[in-house]
Motif scaffolding. Structure first.
Motif, PDB file in Angstrom:
ATOM      1  N   THR A  92       0.858  -1.188   0.000  1.00  0.00           N
ATOM      2  CA  THR A  92       0.000   0.000   0.000  1.00  0.00           C
ATOM      3  C   THR A  92       0.892   1.234   0.000  1.00  0.00           C
ATOM      4  O   THR A  92       1.244   1.779   1.054  1.00  0.00           O
ATOM      5  CB  THR A  92      -0.927   0.003   1.235  1.00  0.00           C
ATOM      6  OG1 THR A  92      -1.629  -1.243   1.285  1.00  0.00           O
ATOM      7  CG2 THR A  92      -1.920   1.149   1.162  1.00  0.00           C
ATOM      8  N   MET A  93       1.250   1.696  -1.180  1.00  0.00           N
ATOM      9  CA  MET A  93       2.246   2.751  -1.312  1.00  0.00           C
ATOM     10  C   MET A  93       1.651   4.145  -1.096  1.00  0.00           C
ATOM     11  O   MET A  93       0.468   4.379  -1.350  1.00  0.00           O
ATOM     12  CB  MET A  93       2.912   2.669  -2.691  1.00  0.00           C
ATOM     13  CG  MET A  93       3.582   1.322  -2.964  1.00  0.00           C
ATOM     14  SD  MET A  93       4.830   0.889  -1.729  1.00  0.00           S
ATOM     15  CE  MET A  93       6.155   1.993  -2.208  1.00  0.00           C
ATOM     16  N   ASP A  94       2.503   5.041  -0.633  1.00  0.00           N
ATOM     17  CA  ASP A  94       2.112   6.429  -0.343  1.00  0.00           C
ATOM     18  C   ASP A  94       2.458   7.299  -1.561  1.00  0.00           C
ATOM     19  O   ASP A  94       3.599   7.722  -1.720  1.00  0.00           O
ATOM     20  CB  ASP A  94       2.876   6.903   0.907  1.00  0.00           C
ATOM     21  CG  ASP A  94       2.592   8.362   1.258  1.00  0.00           C
ATOM     22  OD1 ASP A  94       1.793   9.006   0.570  1.00  0.00           O
ATOM     23  OD2 ASP A  94       3.197   8.845   2.234  1.00  0.00           O
ATOM     24  N   THR A  95       1.486   7.566  -2.412  1.00  0.00           N
ATOM     25  CA  THR A  95       1.770   8.310  -3.645  1.00  0.00           C
ATOM     26  C   THR A  95       2.204   9.753  -3.358  1.00  0.00           C
ATOM     27  O   THR A  95       2.978  10.330  -4.120  1.00  0.00           O
ATOM     28  CB  THR A  95       0.553   8.319  -4.581  1.00  0.00           C
ATOM     29  OG1 THR A  95      -0.576   8.852  -3.890  1.00  0.00           O
ATOM     30  CG2 THR A  95       0.240   6.911  -5.063  1.00  0.00           C
ATOM     31  N   LYS A  96       1.727  10.329  -2.252  1.00  0.00           N
ATOM     32  CA  LYS A  96       2.114  11.707  -1.921  1.00  0.00           C
ATOM     33  C   LYS A  96       3.630  11.811  -1.738  1.00  0.00           C
ATOM     34  O   LYS A  96       4.253  12.792  -2.154  1.00  0.00           O
ATOM     35  CB  LYS A  96       1.403  12.188  -0.659  1.00  0.00           C
ATOM     36  CG  LYS A  96       1.741  13.645  -0.293  1.00  0.00           C
ATOM     37  CD  LYS A  96       1.008  14.103   0.953  1.00  0.00           C
ATOM     38  CE  LYS A  96       1.256  15.581   1.251  1.00  0.00           C
ATOM     39  NZ  LYS A  96       2.685  15.893   1.466  1.00  0.00           N
ATOM     40  N   ALA A  97       4.233  10.807  -1.120  1.00  0.00           N
ATOM     41  CA  ALA A  97       5.684  10.822  -0.916  1.00  0.00           C
ATOM     42  C   ALA A  97       6.417  10.845  -2.257  1.00  0.00           C
ATOM     43  O   ALA A  97       7.439  11.538  -2.408  1.00  0.00           O
ATOM     44  CB  ALA A  97       6.113   9.612  -0.086  1.00  0.00           C
ATOM     45  N   PHE A  98       5.895  10.125  -3.244  1.00  0.00           N
ATOM     46  CA  PHE A  98       6.511  10.118  -4.577  1.00  0.00           C
ATOM     47  C   PHE A  98       6.415  11.508  -5.215  1.00  0.00           C
ATOM     48  O   PHE A  98       7.389  12.016  -5.772  1.00  0.00           O
ATOM     49  CB  PHE A  98       5.836   9.074  -5.469  1.00  0.00           C
ATOM     50  CG  PHE A  98       6.220   7.657  -5.157  1.00  0.00           C
ATOM     51  CD1 PHE A  98       7.121   6.979  -5.967  1.00  0.00           C
ATOM     52  CD2 PHE A  98       5.682   6.989  -4.069  1.00  0.00           C
ATOM     53  CE1 PHE A  98       7.480   5.658  -5.695  1.00  0.00           C
ATOM     54  CE2 PHE A  98       6.032   5.683  -3.776  1.00  0.00           C
ATOM     55  CZ  PHE A  98       6.937   5.011  -4.597  1.00  0.00           C
ATOM     56  N   HIS A  99       5.242  12.115  -5.125  1.00  0.00           N
ATOM     57  CA  HIS A  99       5.054  13.460  -5.690  1.00  0.00           C
ATOM     58  C   HIS A  99       5.941  14.477  -4.974  1.00  0.00           C
ATOM     59  O   HIS A  99       6.548  15.347  -5.617  1.00  0.00           O
ATOM     60  CB  HIS A  99       3.586  13.882  -5.567  1.00  0.00           C
ATOM     61  CG  HIS A  99       2.661  13.195  -6.530  1.00  0.00           C
ATOM     62  ND1 HIS A  99       2.801  13.303  -7.902  1.00  0.00           N
ATOM     63  CD2 HIS A  99       1.580  12.392  -6.313  1.00  0.00           C
ATOM     64  CE1 HIS A  99       1.850  12.594  -8.489  1.00  0.00           C
ATOM     65  NE2 HIS A  99       1.101  12.038  -7.549  1.00  0.00           N
ATOM     66  N   ASP A 100       6.026  14.365  -3.644  1.00  0.00           N
ATOM     67  CA  ASP A 100       6.854  15.307  -2.879  1.00  0.00           C
ATOM     68  C   ASP A 100       8.326  15.170  -3.247  1.00  0.00           C
ATOM     69  O   ASP A 100       9.064  16.159  -3.295  1.00  0.00           O
ATOM     70  CB  ASP A 100       6.673  15.066  -1.374  1.00  0.00           C
ATOM     71  CG  ASP A 100       5.378  15.653  -0.829  1.00  0.00           C
ATOM     72  OD1 ASP A 100       4.693  16.390  -1.564  1.00  0.00           O
ATOM     73  OD2 ASP A 100       5.048  15.379   0.347  1.00  0.00           O
ATOM     74  N   MET A 101       8.769  13.937  -3.480  1.00  0.00           N
ATOM     75  CA  MET A 101      10.169  13.727  -3.846  1.00  0.00           C
ATOM     76  C   MET A 101      10.489  14.377  -5.194  1.00  0.00           C
ATOM     77  O   MET A 101      11.522  15.039  -5.358  1.00  0.00           O
ATOM     78  CB  MET A 101      10.477  12.231  -3.891  1.00  0.00           C
ATOM     79  CG  MET A 101      11.964  11.917  -3.957  1.00  0.00           C
ATOM     80  SD  MET A 101      12.698  12.003  -5.602  1.00  0.00           S
ATOM     81  CE  MET A 101      11.833  10.658  -6.409  1.00  0.00           C
ATOM     82  N   ILE A 102       9.591  14.239  -6.163  1.00  0.00           N
ATOM     83  CA  ILE A 102       9.791  14.882  -7.465  1.00  0.00           C
ATOM     84  C   ILE A 102       9.866  16.395  -7.291  1.00  0.00           C
ATOM     85  O   ILE A 102      10.727  17.068  -7.852  1.00  0.00           O
ATOM     86  CB  ILE A 102       8.670  14.498  -8.449  1.00  0.00           C
ATOM     87  CG1 ILE A 102       8.695  13.000  -8.753  1.00  0.00           C
ATOM     88  CG2 ILE A 102       8.805  15.292  -9.758  1.00  0.00           C
ATOM     89  CD1 ILE A 102       7.494  12.508  -9.543  1.00  0.00           C
ATOM     90  N   ALA A 103       8.964  16.942  -6.465  1.00  0.00           N
ATOM     91  CA  ALA A 103       8.960  18.388  -6.205  1.00  0.00           C
ATOM     92  C   ALA A 103      10.265  18.831  -5.557  1.00  0.00           C
ATOM     93  O   ALA A 103      10.803  19.909  -5.860  1.00  0.00           O
ATOM     94  CB  ALA A 103       7.776  18.756  -5.314  1.00  0.00           C
ATOM     95  N   GLY A 104      10.803  18.002  -4.667  1.00  0.00           N
ATOM     96  CA  GLY A 104      12.065  18.336  -4.021  1.00  0.00           C
ATOM     97  C   GLY A 104      13.222  18.373  -4.995  1.00  0.00           C
ATOM     98  O   GLY A 104      14.051  19.302  -4.974  1.00  0.00           O
ATOM     99  N   GLN A 105      13.276  17.400  -5.878  1.00  0.00           N
ATOM    100  CA  GLN A 105      14.338  17.387  -6.885  1.00  0.00           C
ATOM    101  C   GLN A 105      14.208  18.595  -7.813  1.00  0.00           C
ATOM    102  O   GLN A 105      15.212  19.187  -8.224  1.00  0.00           O
ATOM    103  CB  GLN A 105      14.280  16.086  -7.698  1.00  0.00           C
ATOM    104  CG  GLN A 105      14.573  14.829  -6.898  1.00  0.00           C
ATOM    105  CD  GLN A 105      16.034  14.666  -6.532  1.00  0.00           C
ATOM    106  OE1 GLN A 105      16.888  15.433  -6.961  1.00  0.00           O
ATOM    107  NE2 GLN A 105      16.331  13.671  -5.720  1.00  0.00           N
ATOM    108  N   GLU A 106      12.977  18.977  -8.091  1.00  0.00           N
ATOM    109  CA  GLU A 106      12.740  20.130  -8.961  1.00  0.00           C
ATOM    110  C   GLU A 106      13.290  21.419  -8.343  1.00  0.00           C
ATOM    111  O   GLU A 106      13.658  22.356  -9.066  1.00  0.00           O
ATOM    112  CB  GLU A 106      11.245  20.262  -9.239  1.00  0.00           C
ATOM    113  CG  GLU A 106      10.905  21.301 -10.296  1.00  0.00           C
ATOM    114  CD  GLU A 106       9.407  21.377 -10.574  1.00  0.00           C
ATOM    115  OE1 GLU A 106       9.035  21.790 -11.687  1.00  0.00           O
ATOM    116  OE2 GLU A 106       8.613  21.016  -9.677  1.00  0.00           O
ATOM    117  N   MET A 107      13.343  21.480  -7.014  1.00  0.00           N
ATOM    118  CA  MET A 107      13.891  22.673  -6.361  1.00  0.00           C
ATOM    119  C   MET A 107      15.305  22.995  -6.859  1.00  0.00           C
ATOM    120  O   MET A 107      15.695  24.167  -6.923  1.00  0.00           O
ATOM    121  CB  MET A 107      13.912  22.484  -4.842  1.00  0.00           C
ATOM    122  CG  MET A 107      12.547  22.465  -4.187  1.00  0.00           C
ATOM    123  SD  MET A 107      12.682  22.192  -2.381  1.00  0.00           S
ATOM    124  CE  MET A 107      11.006  21.699  -1.994  1.00  0.00           C
TER     125      MET A 107
END
Length: 278
Positions: A92-107
């Protein structure tokens, strides 16, 4: 085909992160392969930002691929997606964590300097703590809530450690992650950093952040008893291996400008024996 996809992800982590590979190789097969797939996802985003020819456009494509993936349409661009589909099917994966990680790399595309510790830890949460949150449903599916703060703290500690190790490489990319306000308050200027000046003020700055990282490691360690036995040693090992980088830098007299600190295989074996004996 699925086994080949997992083997592809394993080759990526084996090549790029010997520390994580060694620690998480201790997991049972199903969890271990799932970790390889998540790492493959994270590595692809990281490579787009650091090595892409047009990172903004490439990241947009990757986001689109991930959106399709979440709708059940598996992109054919990379075998990582096939492995990740199996992970999402079994955990049961946490999709928000995946989206947040992409946003962090985008910084890293638009922010190259950090001024306060709060800014730095906001960034560190997005690029590192999120990875821990991605892995929690794999490593401890029945204890996700109890371990959330521990996973976030471990990510913060690891990312600050990365920053303290990679100061010179980051300067080569025109990035300054050491909080400028903290530097200036201790008498170390941006000009000193760009000149790679090693002095007492630099050591004070470095140590202030190292102590902060060690505080986060202790927070992470305090909850590790919640991990199931099959994941406890791998997680603790990864934390101990990473924390040891700080001591390695101290032993090298803080010389991060001319050499990259690492923990040798012999040192890792000794640390692993000590952890297993506790």
């Amino acid at each position: 085909m699925l086994e080949q996809a997992y083997a592809h992800c394993e080759a990526i982590i084996k090549h790029h992160s010997k520390t994580f590979y060694k620690a998480f190789s201790l997991l049972p097969s199903s969890k271990k392969k799932a970790v390889w797939a998540v790492y493959g996802f994270c590595r692809q985003v990281d490579d787009i930002i650091d090595e892409g020819t047009d990172p903004e456009a490439e990241l947009k494509v990757f986001r689109s691929e991930f959106a399709s993936f979440l709708k059940g349409e598996i992109p054919k661009t990379d075998p990582m997606w096939l492995a990740l589909e199996d992970v999402f099917r079994n955990f049961t994966m946490d999709t928000k964590a995946f989206h947040d990680m992409i946003a962090g790399q985008e910084m890293d595309l638009y922010k190259t300097k950090y001024y306060t510790l709060e800014e730095l830890e906001h960034y560190s949460y997005h690029v590192a703590s999120t990875v821990g949150l991605m892995l929690l449903p794999i490593l401890a599916p029945k204890k996700v809530d109890e371990l959330r703060e521990s996973a976030i703290a471990l990510g913060l500690g690891m990312q600050i450690t990365n920053i303290l190790r990679d100061i010179s490489e980051d300067l080569d990319r025109d990035r300054i992650y050491l909080p400028i306000a903290e530097m200036e308050s201790l008498g170390y200027r941006v000009e000193d950093l760009r000149s790679r000046r090693m002095n007492e003020a630099f050591i004070k700055v470095w140590e202030k952040l190292a102590v902060r990282a060690e505080m986060h490691y202790e927070t992470a360690f305090s909850a590790m008893h919640h991990y199931p036995l099959d994941a406890r040693l791998p997680v603790k090992s990864s934390a101990v291996f990473y924390k040891a980088i700080l001591q390695s830098i101290r032993k090298k007299d803080y010389n991060v400008f001319h050499q990259r600190a690492f923990v040798s295989e012999k040192e890792k074996e000794a640390l692993l024996s000590a952890i297993a004996g506790n």
